[in-house]
Enzyme design. Structure first.
Site, PDB file in Angstrom:
ATOM      1  N   ALA A   1       0.833  -1.201   0.000  1.00 16.13           N
ATOM      2  CA  ALA A   1       0.000   0.000   0.000  1.00 16.13           C
ATOM      3  C   ALA A   1       0.869   1.254   0.000  1.00 16.13           C
ATOM      4  O   ALA A   1       2.096   1.186   0.110  1.00 16.13           O
ATOM      5  CB  ALA A   1      -0.912  -0.001   1.226  1.00 16.13           C
TER       6      ALA A   1
ATOM      7  N   GLY B   1      -0.752  -5.561   0.342  1.00 15.43           N
ATOM      8  CA  GLY B   1      -1.894  -5.461  -0.553  1.00 15.43           C
ATOM      9  C   GLY B   1      -1.647  -6.107  -1.899  1.00 15.43           C
ATOM     10  O   GLY B   1      -2.590  -6.531  -2.571  1.00 15.43           O
TER      11      GLY B   1
ATOM     12  N   GLU C   1      -2.483  -9.680  -1.416  1.00 13.43           N
ATOM     13  CA  GLU C   1      -3.941  -9.745  -1.265  1.00 13.43           C
ATOM     14  C   GLU C   1      -4.630  -9.614  -2.618  1.00 13.43           C
ATOM     15  O   GLU C   1      -5.625 -10.301  -2.901  1.00 13.43           O
ATOM     16  CB  GLU C   1      -4.411  -8.660  -0.292  1.00 13.43           C
ATOM     17  CG  GLU C   1      -4.002  -8.971   1.147  1.00 13.43           C
ATOM     18  CD  GLU C   1      -4.206  -7.795   2.091  1.00 13.43           C
ATOM     19  OE1 GLU C   1      -4.876  -7.984   3.115  1.00 13.43           O
ATOM     20  OE2 GLU C   1      -3.692  -6.694   1.798  1.00 13.43           O
TER      21      GLU C   1
ATOM     22  N   GLU D   1       2.675  -6.828   7.135  1.00 13.45           N
ATOM     23  CA  GLU D   1       2.011  -5.720   7.833  1.00 13.45           C
ATOM     24  C   GLU D   1       2.388  -5.608   9.302  1.00 13.45           C
ATOM     25  O   GLU D   1       2.338  -4.511   9.867  1.00 13.45           O
ATOM     26  CB  GLU D   1       0.487  -5.857   7.702  1.00 13.45           C
ATOM     27  CG  GLU D   1      -0.066  -5.529   6.328  1.00 13.45           C
ATOM     28  CD  GLU D   1      -0.048  -6.706   5.369  1.00 13.45           C
ATOM     29  OE1 GLU D   1      -0.634  -6.598   4.285  1.00 13.45           O
ATOM     30  OE2 GLU D   1       0.563  -7.749   5.708  1.00 13.45           O
TER      31      GLU D   1
END
Length: 259
Positions: free
Chosen positions: A65, A110, A113, A133
């Site tokens: 991100a 992300g 993901e 994370e």
């Protein structure tokens, strides 16, 4: 523009281009959602039969991100950010055709993901995958705690998320996080090859197979079998099903029209 839509026949390519690491910025997510909505219309019209998602350049699929956004987050805005990403990724996951990730380089946070919402993941040998994370005092927020456990099992998912460790492509293949590994620089080529194979199959059957598998994952086995039988029966009303049977008996290639 950080998101580019390209086409190779009836395969659409979503190319993420946000240098230097293709981070999931607000602008990229907005354009990604717009691209997904455009693709849904093209899929329904029969113009697109598969979607490939990739990062621009060999070094990053998506390396996470936009961390600068995190400095301003509070509990309310943090939840809103997570839900925004989850909703966009769900829209990609539920496109009514196969979605293939061509993972080149880093797929972290992300990025992993995003790859996990795709139906098939093809990784280049230089791919590096992980959910780091915890190093930021966070957990995955775009579906990682849920999809990773479903793909590799809860124990391995907890290990990867608790430690924040990054996997090499071959190890990701071994645990089922990716579906195949190809030489560096060949992930997109292989994804397009697989998409072309899918394009030659009956599109209504492929669509039904995707929905049956996805729906069945959340059902007890007996209910999943009932759903499978319903999909099987519905396909028996299609012209493509009759064409497939006739072509087999006549020893020729079927000509599927999506009807």
């Amino acid at each position: 523009m950080p998101v580019h839509l390209e086409y190779a026949g009836r395969t659409a390519i979503i190319r993420l281009d946000n240098p230097p690491v293709n981070a999931l910025s607000a602008a990229l997510l907005k354009e990604l959602r717009e691209a997904i909505q455009r693709l849904r219309q093209q899929i329904e019209a029969g113009d697109v039969r598969a979607v490939v998602v990739t990062g621009n350049g060999p070094k990053s699929f998506v390396a996470g991100a936009d961390i600068t956004r995190f400095l301003e987050l509070d509990p309310v805005s943090g939840r809103e950010l997570a839900r925004e990403g989850q909703v966009i990724f769900e829209e990609l996951a539920f496109l009514p055709c196969p979605v293939i990730a061509a993972v080149n380089g880093y797929a972290l946070g992300g990025g992993l993901e995003l790859a996990m919402v795709c139906d098939i993941r093809i990784a280049a040998a230089n791919a590096r995958l992980g959910q780091p994370e915890v190093n930021l005092g966070l957990i995955p927020g775009y579906g990682g705690t849920q999809r990773l456990a479903r793909l590799v099992g809860p124990g391995k998912a907890k290990e990867l998320i608790f430690t924040g460790e990054t996997l090499l492509a071959e190890e990701a293949l071994r645990i089922g996080l990716v579906d195949r590994v190809v030489p560096e620089g060949r992930a997109l080529e292989e994804a397009l090859r697989v998409a072309a194979v899918i394009d030659g199959k009956a599109p209504l059957a492929v669509r039904a197979a995707k929905e049956a598998i996805n729906r069945g994952l959340d059902l007890p086995l007996d209910k999943g079998l009932e759903a499978e039988a319903e999909f099987f029966g519905s396909l028996c009303a299609t012209e493509d099903q009759k064409e497939g049977a006739r072509a087999f008996l006549e020893k020729r290639s079927p000509q599927f029209r999506g009807v």
